[in-house]
Every structure is written in C-alpha cells, then in structure tokens.
Design a protein around this motif. Structure first.
Motif, PDB file in Angstrom:
ATOM      1  N   LEU A 539       0.846  -1.194   0.000  1.00 39.65           N
ATOM      2  CA  LEU A 539       0.000   0.000   0.000  1.00 39.65           C
ATOM      3  C   LEU A 539       0.878   1.241   0.000  1.00 39.65           C
ATOM      4  N   ARG A 540       0.528   2.212  -0.803  1.00 36.84           N
ATOM      5  CA  ARG A 540       1.339   3.426  -0.938  1.00 36.84           C
ATOM      6  C   ARG A 540       0.736   4.541  -0.101  1.00 36.84           C
ATOM      7  N   THR A 541       1.557   5.159   0.728  1.00 39.30           N
ATOM      8  CA  THR A 541       1.103   6.258   1.559  1.00 39.30           C
ATOM      9  C   THR A 541       0.875   7.503   0.719  1.00 39.30           C
ATOM     10  N   SER A 542      -0.235   8.173   0.989  1.00 42.25           N
ATOM     11  CA  SER A 542      -0.562   9.382   0.237  1.00 42.25           C
ATOM     12  C   SER A 542       0.391  10.508   0.596  1.00 42.25           C
ATOM     13  N   THR A 543       0.841  11.224  -0.412  1.00 41.27           N
ATOM     14  CA  THR A 543       1.754  12.357  -0.183  1.00 41.27           C
ATOM     15  C   THR A 543       1.105  13.639  -0.695  1.00 41.27           C
ATOM     16  N   SER A 544      -0.134  13.848  -0.305  1.00 38.08           N
ATOM     17  CA  SER A 544      -0.870  15.046  -0.719  1.00 38.08           C
ATOM     18  C   SER A 544      -0.106  16.290  -0.278  1.00 38.08           C
ATOM     19  N   GLN A 545       0.086  17.283  -1.204  1.00 35.93           N
ATOM     20  CA  GLN A 545       0.924  18.440  -0.914  1.00 35.93           C
ATOM     21  C   GLN A 545       0.162  19.736  -1.159  1.00 35.93           C
ATOM     22  N   ILE A 546       0.599  20.768  -0.453  1.00 36.88           N
ATOM     23  CA  ILE A 546       0.049  22.105  -0.620  1.00 36.88           C
ATOM     24  C   ILE A 546       1.200  23.095  -0.454  1.00 36.88           C
ATOM     25  N   ARG A 547       1.111  24.246  -1.142  1.00 35.40           N
ATOM     26  CA  ARG A 547       2.161  25.250  -1.017  1.00 35.40           C
ATOM     27  C   ARG A 547       1.559  26.633  -1.245  1.00 35.40           C
ATOM     28  N   LEU A 548       2.320  27.664  -0.803  1.00 37.41           N
ATOM     29  CA  LEU A 548       1.951  29.058  -1.033  1.00 37.41           C
ATOM     30  C   LEU A 548       3.020  29.687  -1.926  1.00 37.41           C
ATOM     31  N   VAL A 549       2.567  30.375  -2.968  1.00 39.36           N
ATOM     32  CA  VAL A 549       3.481  30.880  -4.009  1.00 39.36           C
ATOM     33  C   VAL A 549       3.375  32.400  -4.117  1.00 39.36           C
ATOM     34  N   ASN A 550       4.544  33.073  -4.351  1.00 43.41           N
ATOM     35  CA  ASN A 550       4.628  34.514  -4.623  1.00 43.41           C
ATOM     36  C   ASN A 550       4.295  35.391  -3.414  1.00 43.41           C
ATOM     37  N   GLY A 551       4.375  34.859  -2.211  1.00 47.84           N
ATOM     38  CA  GLY A 551       4.146  35.665  -1.020  1.00 47.84           C
ATOM     39  C   GLY A 551       5.442  36.208  -0.467  1.00 47.84           C
ATOM     40  N   ALA A 552       5.314  36.984   0.621  1.00 42.15           N
ATOM     41  CA  ALA A 552       6.499  37.577   1.241  1.00 42.15           C
ATOM     42  C   ALA A 552       7.285  36.557   2.048  1.00 42.15           C
ATOM     43  N   SER A 553       6.653  35.450   2.389  1.00 41.89           N
ATOM     44  CA  SER A 553       7.326  34.395   3.150  1.00 41.89           C
ATOM     45  C   SER A 553       6.675  33.066   2.777  1.00 41.89           C
ATOM     46  N   GLU A 554       7.180  31.986   3.407  1.00 41.12           N
ATOM     47  CA  GLU A 554       6.596  30.675   3.128  1.00 41.12           C
ATOM     48  C   GLU A 554       5.188  30.548   3.698  1.00 41.12           C
ATOM     49  N   CYS A 555       4.739  31.528   4.466  1.00 43.46           N
ATOM     50  CA  CYS A 555       3.418  31.475   5.088  1.00 43.46           C
ATOM     51  C   CYS A 555       2.452  32.491   4.481  1.00 43.46           C
ATOM     52  N   SER A 556       2.707  32.925   3.286  1.00 45.09           N
ATOM     53  CA  SER A 556       1.746  33.766   2.572  1.00 45.09           C
ATOM     54  C   SER A 556       1.925  33.529   1.082  1.00 45.09           C
ATOM     55  N   GLY A 557       0.818  33.690   0.329  1.00 43.67           N
ATOM     56  CA  GLY A 557       0.924  33.527  -1.106  1.00 43.67           C
ATOM     57  C   GLY A 557      -0.293  32.883  -1.729  1.00 43.67           C
ATOM     58  N   ARG A 558      -0.166  32.602  -3.021  1.00 44.91           N
ATOM     59  CA  ARG A 558      -1.235  31.935  -3.767  1.00 44.91           C
ATOM     60  C   ARG A 558      -1.279  30.464  -3.352  1.00 44.91           C
ATOM     61  N   VAL A 559      -2.495  29.951  -3.099  1.00 48.90           N
ATOM     62  CA  VAL A 559      -2.657  28.562  -2.656  1.00 48.90           C
ATOM     63  C   VAL A 559      -2.577  27.635  -3.864  1.00 48.90           C
ATOM     64  N   GLU A 560      -1.685  26.649  -3.791  1.00 50.77           N
ATOM     65  CA  GLU A 560      -1.584  25.645  -4.839  1.00 50.77           C
ATOM     66  C   GLU A 560      -1.519  24.253  -4.211  1.00 50.77           C
TER      67      GLU A 560
END
Length: 722
Positions: A539-560
């Motif tokens: 069985l393969r573990t899910s590696t669902s990912q999310i990131r924020l792009v073009n923000g001032a830091s890694e904690c702001s930005g466009r949701v992808e």
C-alpha cells in the motif's frame, strides 16, 4: 429506502431471494435471554430472521405473548442482535397486537421481496411471567417462585448455588448474581414445591432449560425454600467471572453502559463494593465494540454503597466521540490474572491457525497437553462469536467449515461447545461430548473475525457504512479520497459482505481518522484479492501536498495543491477565513490573517483543481473540506485564492487600558509592543472568534488600537502580530 441509503451509507443495499412465509414457529435469538433478541421464524425447514422494514410494537406485542415473555418493552430494526445465518423473511406482518400467535396476523408480500441488509426485526420483552421473586428488599431479591399448572410454587434449595442464581437474575432482567440463599432466607412459601436439585451451567436463559423435572417433592419442606440476591442496579458483562467485565447501570427503567469518561478508582471501588467483590484491581475502558450509543457518565467520591448514589449523567455518544464503555476487575473473583490486558488477551487454550493473521484461521484448542483442530460440525455463529471475543479480535465476520485454512496435524476435537454468544471466553461455555464421536475429514471449523480483515468501516451508522480504513501490517490507516470511486468502494463492500456500494462520500464525511493515509490506487482496489495483497506488502502512503506561491514568506501567497503529478490553483468562489485557517494549519503557519481573492499574489498556471471550497475551519487538510471535486470549476486564474498566515512573525505584548475588567460603553485602548521591532512597520490586532482585524503603523516599537465605546459584540479573545 434506497434514496435514504444513498445519503447515509457507503454500502448495504442487498437483494435477498424471494420467500413466502406460511406456517411459522417463532423465537428470539442473539439476545441475553429467550425474551430478548432478533425475531426468527421457522418455515420450510429452516430458521430465518424477519425484515425490520415494517416491524412495529403491535407485532412485538404478539411475539412476547406467544413466547410467554410478558409484554413488549421496545423494538429494534437494526442488527443489534446479529443477522442470523438463514434467509430473511420479507413478508410484511401487520398485527393489531391482540392476536395470540404471530402466524394469525395478516401479512402481505413486499412488491419486490427485498430487504435492506441491515434491517432486522428485534424485540425486548419484559421477561418470563412464570418466574417471580417474593419478600425481597427490592425487585431483584427474594424467594424464588415459579408458575406451573396455574399455581405458584417454590424451589427447593437442594444443590442451589450461584450458577442457578445467574439464570434467575438474567431471566428477571436484573444485574449480576450476588448470593444464593437457602433455608427460607426470605420466609417460607406456600403451595407446592415445584423444583428441586436444580443444576444449571449458568448460561441458560430460563430455569426450565436446566434439565429439571416438574413435580412436587416429598422430601423438601418450605423451610428449604431457595432465594436469590441479584444486583438491582448494576451488572458486569462479558467478564471472565462475576467480578469483572463491562459496567452496566440500571437507572430510569433501562440498562445502559457506564462510560469511560473520568472513570477511575473511586467509581471502580463503588462497583466492587456493591458487587460484594472485594477491592478494585483494574479499571479502564472496555475493548468491545460500542453497540449502545447512550450511556452514563459516572462521578463518585468512593464512599457510596451503590453506583446509583453517585452522580449519573445520561450522555449520547456521537460518531466523533472516542469514548468506550467502562470496565473493572475486582479482587473478589476467581480470576488469578492481575491486569485487564492479561484478561482480555489470554489465549492459552485457543488460537486461530493457517490464516493471514491471528484473527483469521482454523480453530485450534489445547486440551490434554496437545493442540488439535475443531470439527466443523461443532461450529455455529454463537460459538464463533465467543472465539473472536476470547481472542480480542473484534466481532465475528464469517465462519467456514471446510479446510480453507488447512487441516492441521494434531487431534480433531469433536466435543460440542454450547455457547449463547454473549460469553467472554470459551471457558464460560458448556461442553458436551459429540454423540457421533467422529468427524468428516473435510469438516474443519474456521473463523474470520473483524479485526483480521484487510479493511474495515469506522464511525458509520451500521457495519456497512463508515470511514474506510485499511490494514497495513499491524497498523490501520485511512484512504485518501482523491481518485476514490464507486468501483473501488464496491471492492470494499464485497470484502465485507455488504452488498452493493451506493455512495462514496469524501471530505472526511465520517470524521477524520488517525494513522497513515493510503492512496486509492487502481492496482490495489481492482478486486478483493488485489486489496489483500496490497495490504500485506505494497500500500502506498498518500503524499498530498500544498504550497503558497509569490508571497512575502513561506506562510503567505497563492494557494496551490499537487494532484495527479501537477500543481494547480484554488478558485476564490466562497473562499473565506475558515478555508484560510485550514491552509495555515496544514502548513504549520499558525493563525490565518487574511483570505485573499482575485489573484492577490498573481495568476497561477496549470489546472484549477478546487472550486467552491467550504471548510468548517477544523479540518486537517484542505482536500477534506467540501468542494466540487478535483478539476471541476467555472473559474479563471484571475480568481486564484491566496492566504496570509501569522507564520513566524514576532508576537507582541498586549496591554489593556484603563483596566483588565471592561464595562459596557467604556473607552478601551489596546497597546501592542515588541522590543525587537525596527522603526516603522505595521501591527495587526485580530480576534480569535471572527474575521475582525485592525492595522496600525508602528511608532517606537508600539501601536495603540482604540475602541471608543465597547459593547457585547466586541467581547472575545484578541491577538496581535507585527
């Protein structure tokens, strides 16, 4: 019914063979005594359960009367007492409640002769009216009297012991047996002495099942009348003896479990004292599956003489509660084991062999110094249910009587184990030698328990609906709803014998699980065999990912989000603070400050994976929120959603003026200060409960926010960041 199933269940729509019921014999099966259980009718040479779709109190009243079990107390239309092993009679029975037997009630066939697999008629009757307790201190103690030939008579105390008391207590819907009384302890009776030399195993549902002869004894006098003391308000179920087990309380005319909510030594001490069972040795939650959602939260000081003197609060558990039933082990029992886990996991005389794990295989017993298989002729659903409970393997799923798991190499045991199905260990079942003393070489007893299955359903309305969990070695994990389809759900339903899949809800519809999250790959969910193989190794573990792009830091930005090997955006339709809270939490970025719309951080590229996202704010993953489905949208990239989270920003100190207590109409100043702030910059004041936010430019490392005239709408908890 079909439409309702589509909304609430994962699987469970099953078509049964056409059956028309004529002459009938009725019984109640699967319950604690002969007056409680699922309704079964005997027709065409076989017993079968009655469909619960049209079952009501009028039908139940006739059953109780026909079985001489008093009056109907309540009904069930779920498999509370099991499904049985025979056919399901689908005729609609329409009693008026005055009939003497069920077979004279009007009946008509359903148009399609089908029945929901989880619709099973059940009845609880008030009890055997041919047995009563006289001159006791409460409803569960007194001189034992039985009704025979229209006359009440007593029972002689010759051979009268605690096993006989067990049967009386169960028949009278009382708690656990406490004392067997002799020598007319509750006064001398009158009339005939109907019974003597009673010799029960203790698991019978009635004294009449203890091999007795009804006659008036000449060598007994009323000075030898037998009596009982049962607990009127408490009983211990599924224990290894009368002083251990799951705690059940009788209050407001109903038996309900005590809940493992702040259950501790005080509560356990009162239970053991009331049961006359010495000191509390262990107290914990029960490992048995929750069958009754209602229960009592119990709070004791430890000095009470009865659990009913403690504070009892009725509580109804929900599917999100992880609260099981309370249990105890007292020192006064015959058990020589000293921990509850030892009691639950004791498997010295019984094991399942030849299967993929310890909860699946052929039944082997250790007797006379050697292991041997059990003849399949000796196996029935009641015995198998006790095997699963004995091994701490959950509930019974299926039995086999062929050499599916091999024949073994030792002795073949042919004894018959007589179990009612409620016993906790096989040692509590009666044993009698098989009349034939031989066994067909291809008749081998096998059992599949629910904890041995590859897949299970959790937090559903019944055993055929719920959150899908797959075994991965000895660990259970959930399945990611990405790529989850009706065809893959059908594999689960087939493996669980739950008919056809009718709905595939995602978004943690049955609440979020724990452990690893598995991918619903096509290769693993092709059929039941492929799922078994994947569970064992790949069985393969899910590696669902999310990131924020073009923000001032890694904690702001466009949701992808990353889906099917490609990054894509989220549309801002219905995008709000609860959605942003989930994103920030998933990324470990603290509170959400803003939920941005209209491609605040620039237009993205590639697919727009999610649209109309609606989160409650408590979800662990954005994909668990309600949405239209991956790739389904009516948006353009000028509507890409974004967030700004607190992240690792400096957290200022907050002071309140004029005082810490604020009155209606006061002028309030909230000052945010941070020692490390540079000249300039911005402070933000936020409110935890809603989207309230104010911004002020920093001056000398501080900013003051003015609330000129406060009212109740401004009550709450505030935070600040810079």
């Amino acid at each position: 019914m079909y439409a309702q199933l589509q909304k609430t269940a994962l699987c469970g729509f099953c078509v049964n063979p056409q059956t028309h019921v004529h002459a009938r014999i009725v019984k109640l099966a699967g319950g604690p005594n002969r007056c409680v259980g699922r309704v079964e009718l005997y027709d065409k040479g076989q017993w079968g359960a009655v469909c619960g779709d049209s079952w009501d109190m009028f039908d139940a009243a006739v059953v109780c009367q026909e079985l001489n079990c008093g009056i109907a107390h309540n009904i069930t239309t779920t498999p509370k007492y099991g499904h049985g092993t025979g056919p399901v009679w689908t005729d609609q029975i329409d009693c008026r409640g005055q009939e003497s037997i069920l077979s004279v009630c009007p009946r008509s066939s359903f148009s399609n002769n089908t029945c929901n697999i989880n619709s099973v008629a059940g009845v609880t009757c008030t009890g055997d009216p041919t047995l009563r307790l006289v001159n006791g201190t409460d409803r569960c103690s007194g001189r034992v009297e039985v009704l025979y030939n229209g006359l009440w008579g007593t029972v002689c105390d010759n051979g009268w012991d605690i096993k006989d008391v067990d049967v009386v207590c169960r028949a009278k819907n009382c708690g656990s047996a406490q004392k067997a009384k002799s020598s007319a302890f509750f006064g001398v009776g009158q009339g005939p002495i109907w019974l003597a030399d009673v010799n029960c195993f203790g698991n019978e549902s009635s004294l009449s099942h203890c091999g007795l002869i009804f006659f008036e004894r000449s060598d007994c006098g009323h000075s030898e009348d037998a009596g009982v003391v049962c607990s009127a308000s408490i009983r211990l179920a599924n224990g290894t003896d009368r002083c251990s087990g799951r705690v059940e309380v009788y209050h407001d005319d109903q038996w309900l479990p005590a809940l493992n909510f702040n259950w501790g030594i005080n509560e356990a001490t009162v239970v053991c004292r009331e049961m006359n069972c010495g000191d509390a040795v262990q107290f914990s939650g029960s490992s048995s599956q929750v069958e009754e959602l209602r229960g009592y939260k119990v709070s004791c000081t430890g000095t009470e003489s009865s659990l009913t003197q403690c504070t009892l609060t009725e509580y109804v558990r929900t599917s999100s509660d992880h609260m099981n039933d309370a249990s105890v082990v007292c020192s006064g029992g015959n058990c020589t084991l000293f921990t509850l886990s030892d009691v639950l996991l004791f498997t010295g005389t019984l094991k399942l062999s030849g299967g993929p794990n310890r909860c699946v295989g052929r039944v082997e017993l250790f007797e006379n110094g050697r292991w041997g298989t059990t003849c399949g002729d000796s196996l029935n659903m009641n015995n198998a249910a006790v095997v699963c409970r004995h091994l701490n393997c959950g509930m019974l799923h299926k039995i086999t009587t062929t050499p599916l798991y091999g024949t073994g190499t030792g002795q073949v045991w042919t004894e018959d184990y007589v179990c009612n199905g409620w016993e906790f260990t096989m040692s509590q079942c009666a044993v009698r030698p098989s009349r034939a003393r031989t066994c067909n070489m291809n008749s081998i007893a096998g059992v599949i328990c629910t904890d041995g299955l590859t897949v299970r359903l959790v937090n559903g309305n019944d055993q055929c609906s719920g959150r899908v969990e797959v075994r991965y070695g000895e660990v259970w994990g959930t399945v990611c709803d990405t790529d989850w389809t009706m065809n893959k759900a059908q594999v689960v339903c087939e493996l669980l014998d739950c008919g056809h899949a009718v709905s595939v809800p995602g978004g943690a519809h049955f609440h979020q699980g724990t452990g690893p999250v598995m991918e619903a790959t096509d290769s693993c969910f092709t059929n039941t065999t492929s799922l078994d193989k994947c569970s064992a190794k790949s069985l393969r573990t899910s590696t669902s990912q999310i990131r924020l792009v073009n923000g001032a830091s890694e904690c702001s930005g466009r949701v992808e989000i990353f889906h099917k090997g490609q990054w894509g955006t989220v549309c801002d339709d219905d995008w709000g603070t609860p959605d942003a809270m989930v994103v920030c939490r998933q990324l470990g970025c603290g509170h959400a400050i803003y939920a941005h719309s209209s491609s605040r951080f620039g237009r993205g590229s590639g697919p727009i994976w999610l649209d109309d996202v609606m989160c409650g704010g408590e979800e662990l993953f954005l994909t668990h929120c309600h949405h239209n489905g991956f790739g389904k949208n009516n948006c353009g990239h000028d509507e890409d959603a974004g967030v700004t989270c607190v992240g690792r920003l400096h957290k200022p100190r907050i002071t309140l003026s004029p005082a810490s207590e604020v009155n209606w109409g006061d002028r309030v100043e909230i000052t945010c200060t941070i020692a490390t702030a540079q000249s300039g910059g911005t402070f933000v004041l936020g409110k935890s409960q809603d989207s309230f936010q104010l911004e002020r430019n920093a001056e000398n490392g501080a900013a003051t926010f003015l609330l000129p005239k406060v009212d109740f709408s401004q009550a709450g908890s505030y935070f600040s960041f810079s």
